[in-house]
Design an enzyme around this catalytic site. Sequence first.
Site, PDB file in Angstrom:
ATOM      1  N   ASP A 186       7.292   8.174 -11.674  1.00 50.74           N
ATOM      2  CA  ASP A 186       6.125   8.175 -10.790  1.00 50.74           C
ATOM      3  C   ASP A 186       6.582   8.478  -9.371  1.00 50.74           C
ATOM      4  O   ASP A 186       7.678   8.064  -8.959  1.00 50.74           O
ATOM      5  CB  ASP A 186       5.424   6.817 -10.826  1.00 50.74           C
TER       6      ASP A 186
ATOM      7  N   ASP B 265      -0.831  10.853 -14.755  1.00 46.35           N
ATOM      8  CA  ASP B 265      -1.787   9.765 -14.538  1.00 46.35           C
ATOM      9  C   ASP B 265      -3.083  10.297 -13.932  1.00 46.35           C
ATOM     10  O   ASP B 265      -4.182   9.859 -14.296  1.00 46.35           O
ATOM     11  CB  ASP B 265      -1.192   8.700 -13.626  1.00 46.35           C
TER      12      ASP B 265
END
Length: 172
Positions: free
Chosen positions: A125, A147
Site C-alpha cells: 500500500d 483498493d
Amino acid sequence: MTEPTAPSQHLRAGLIALAAAFVLDQAFKLFMFQVVDIEARQIITVAPVLDLVMAWNHGISFGLFRQDAELGRWLLIGFKVVAVVLILWWLRHAESRLTALALGLIAGGAAGNALDRLLHGAVADFFAFHITTASWQFRWYVFNIADVAIVAGVGLLLYESLFGNRPASKSA
C-alpha cells in the site's frame, strides 16, 4: 440436464475493467518499487493532503485479521481466489453494463492484491491521505490502486441497486 446459459453481452466490458484495474495496480506497484524505490525512502509528499509511503498490509481490508504465519497467508490467498471466481461467475451473468464494469473492477482489484500476497507475503500500500490543522489531525488508512478499484466497484453496485434502471410500476 440443463443447458448452459450464454455469457452476458456485457462480459467483455467487465473483463476489460478487470484487466485495466489489475494492470494499472501492478504497473504502479512496479513503478513504486523499481523507479521510485519507495522501500528505501521516507514519506514523499505529493500534495498537502497526500503522501506516498511504503506500508505492507498483512491482513485484509484496513489491516484487519493480520496474518503473519504462512497458513494465514495462504488462507487469505485462497479466500481471494474463491472471491474472484465467484465474482467472475456473477460477471458472466451480469444483466447490465454497469454491473459488469463494477464486478470487473472488484475482481481486478482483488486479483492485484492476491498477487501481492503471493509474491511478497503481504499487500503493498502507498497512498496516505491526511488532513492536519493546528488543532486537529485525520489520517486515513494507507491503500493502493487495487483498493480504489474495489471501492469504486462496490460504489457502482450500490449506485445501480439504488438508482439503476427499474421497470416502471403499473398503476391499477
